[in-house]
Write a protein that holds these residues in place. Sequence first.
Motif, PDB file in Angstrom:
ATOM      1  N   THR A  82      15.883 -49.184 -25.009  1.00  0.00           N
ATOM      2  CA  THR A  82      16.495 -47.676 -25.392  1.00  0.00           C
ATOM      3  C   THR A  82      17.813 -47.591 -25.086  1.00  0.00           C
ATOM      4  N   PRO A  83      18.560 -46.972 -26.103  1.00  0.00           N
ATOM      5  CA  PRO A  83      20.377 -46.888 -25.955  1.00  0.00           C
ATOM      6  C   PRO A  83      20.270 -46.061 -24.765  1.00  0.00           C
ATOM      7  N   LYS A  84      21.554 -46.461 -24.065  1.00  0.00           N
ATOM      8  CA  LYS A  84      22.004 -45.795 -22.796  1.00  0.00           C
ATOM      9  C   LYS A  84      22.404 -44.465 -23.124  1.00  0.00           C
ATOM     10  N   ARG A  85      22.937 -43.975 -24.255  1.00  0.00           N
ATOM     11  CA  ARG A  85      23.200 -42.973 -24.824  1.00  0.00           C
ATOM     12  C   ARG A  85      22.653 -42.552 -25.901  1.00  0.00           C
ATOM     13  N   PRO A  86      21.156 -42.188 -25.950  1.00  0.00           N
ATOM     14  CA  PRO A  86      20.479 -42.216 -27.295  1.00  0.00           C
ATOM     15  C   PRO A  86      20.708 -40.983 -28.213  1.00  0.00           C
ATOM     16  N   THR A  87      20.762 -40.984 -29.386  1.00  0.00           N
ATOM     17  CA  THR A  87      20.887 -39.888 -30.260  1.00  0.00           C
ATOM     18  C   THR A  87      19.566 -39.672 -30.967  1.00  0.00           C
ATOM     19  N   PRO A  88      19.520 -38.639 -31.864  1.00  0.00           N
ATOM     20  CA  PRO A  88      18.323 -38.502 -32.580  1.00  0.00           C
ATOM     21  C   PRO A  88      17.936 -39.650 -33.579  1.00  0.00           C
ATOM     22  N   ASP A  89      19.028 -40.434 -33.849  1.00  0.00           N
ATOM     23  CA  ASP A  89      18.739 -41.253 -34.791  1.00  0.00           C
ATOM     24  C   ASP A  89      18.577 -42.701 -34.326  1.00  0.00           C
ATOM     25  N   ASP A  90      18.834 -42.926 -33.028  1.00  0.00           N
ATOM     26  CA  ASP A  90      18.501 -44.367 -32.539  1.00  0.00           C
ATOM     27  C   ASP A  90      17.687 -44.358 -31.070  1.00  0.00           C
ATOM     28  N   PHE A  91      17.431 -43.078 -30.859  1.00  0.00           N
ATOM     29  CA  PHE A  91      16.098 -43.424 -29.782  1.00  0.00           C
ATOM     30  C   PHE A  91      15.078 -44.300 -29.769  1.00  0.00           C
ATOM     31  N   LEU A  92      14.449 -44.740 -28.632  1.00  0.00           N
ATOM     32  CA  LEU A  92      13.465 -45.436 -28.556  1.00  0.00           C
ATOM     33  C   LEU A  92      12.605 -45.235 -27.143  1.00  0.00           C
ATOM     34  N   HIS A  93      11.413 -44.722 -27.669  1.00  0.00           N
ATOM     35  CA  HIS A  93      10.352 -44.282 -26.578  1.00  0.00           C
ATOM     36  C   HIS A  93       9.345 -45.132 -26.213  1.00  0.00           C
ATOM     37  N   HIS A  94       9.021 -45.177 -25.169  1.00  0.00           N
ATOM     38  CA  HIS A  94       7.794 -45.985 -24.871  1.00  0.00           C
ATOM     39  C   HIS A  94       6.667 -45.290 -25.747  1.00  0.00           C
ATOM     40  N   PRO A  95       5.711 -46.177 -26.269  1.00  0.00           N
ATOM     41  CA  PRO A  95       5.482 -47.611 -25.931  1.00  0.00           C
ATOM     42  C   PRO A  95       6.122 -48.826 -26.596  1.00  0.00           C
ATOM     43  N   GLU A  96       7.272 -48.416 -27.380  1.00  0.00           N
ATOM     44  CA  GLU A  96       7.829 -49.136 -28.441  1.00  0.00           C
ATOM     45  C   GLU A  96       8.315 -50.703 -27.666  1.00  0.00           C
ATOM     46  N   HIS A  97       8.756 -50.482 -26.449  1.00  0.00           N
ATOM     47  CA  HIS A  97       9.133 -51.865 -25.943  1.00  0.00           C
ATOM     48  C   HIS A  97       7.947 -52.509 -25.499  1.00  0.00           C
ATOM     49  N   ALA A  98       6.859 -52.008 -25.109  1.00  0.00           N
ATOM     50  CA  ALA A  98       5.498 -52.862 -24.602  1.00  0.00           C
ATOM     51  C   ALA A  98       4.935 -53.298 -26.055  1.00  0.00           C
ATOM     52  N   LYS A  99       5.163 -52.788 -27.210  1.00  0.00           N
ATOM     53  CA  LYS A  99       4.691 -53.225 -28.388  1.00  0.00           C
ATOM     54  C   LYS A  99       5.373 -54.427 -28.801  1.00  0.00           C
ATOM     55  N   ASP A 100       6.585 -54.433 -28.573  1.00  0.00           N
ATOM     56  CA  ASP A 100       7.226 -55.596 -28.799  1.00  0.00           C
ATOM     57  C   ASP A 100       6.692 -56.846 -27.989  1.00  0.00           C
ATOM     58  N   VAL A 101       6.537 -56.679 -26.690  1.00  0.00           N
ATOM     59  CA  VAL A 101       6.112 -57.777 -25.957  1.00  0.00           C
ATOM     60  C   VAL A 101       4.675 -58.187 -26.448  1.00  0.00           C
TER      61      VAL A 101
END
Length: 291
Positions: A82-101
């Motif tokens: 998740t970007p440290k300063r997310p915008t509407p164009d680049d935010f990444l919410h849970h569970p996307e990180h876990a999907k990668d794992v």
Amino acid sequence: MEHAPVDEYLDIPYLTSQPQSPFHKFDLYVPRQISAYLLRTLICFVHGGAWRSEDKSDHATLARRLAFTTGCPVALPNYRLTPKRPTPDDFLHHPEHAKDVLGFLNFICATSDPRLDGESTPDDSAALFLIGHSCAAHMLCSIFLNVSPHSPDASDTDQLCPSDTVLERTRALVLSEGIYDLDSLISIFPTYRSWFIEDVFGEHDSYADASVIKAPTRSHSGHIEWLIIHSKGDTLVDEEQSQAMYSHLRNQSVQVRKSFDELFEGHNEILRGDQYVDVLHRFIEAISTLE
């Protein structure tokens, strides 16, 4: 301590995309003495970083030490952050990180030797020892516990359901300095809400649906042994997080052990000390002798 040499295989892709993403790659550290053989046991360390920082390369020294001490190859996967300063164009919410794992675990289970770019035949007898540190403990729980009944978005959580092969191959889960109950974490550390929780999970009054502290175990996972680790010196995540998860797993009749009195360094400092590696080594060795 001088460590025996390991062969290092860096930036192996586990998901195919064009262009290839650095977040969908992993590094592999193989003790020199077993480099010529199939990787029958694999330790996988998934890094923390509040879902928004760190890289697999940050833990290369730990991987080398683990490979030397245990005699097993060690894999370090990246995942999207998740970007440290997310915008509407680049935010990444849970569970996307876990999907990668989970995508990484699927890749590992599809080949007997990741060094061959997935071209080798899977070895169903190979064992996985999975380690999740800090937020990665939450990710592994999101995969290996059944969070669907507690999630308002079943379609997302269904995508975290591991295959029978991943479940069967996973021999043990080690969770260190883990985050499991988000509401409890915020009650102890209120600044975490604006620091990373809202960016990762969205803005909510309660995060009970995103917590894993009440999730039941999955079917066909009874053979998996768990180890919950927490350092007395951790000032970033309170010990009650680990104690509550340990008690929850015990109530689920899971094979679970704990290590709450052996480590005294800080949250990430334990990863640089010998005692953390020793705790992992003894756990893996104890399980291996039972087989």
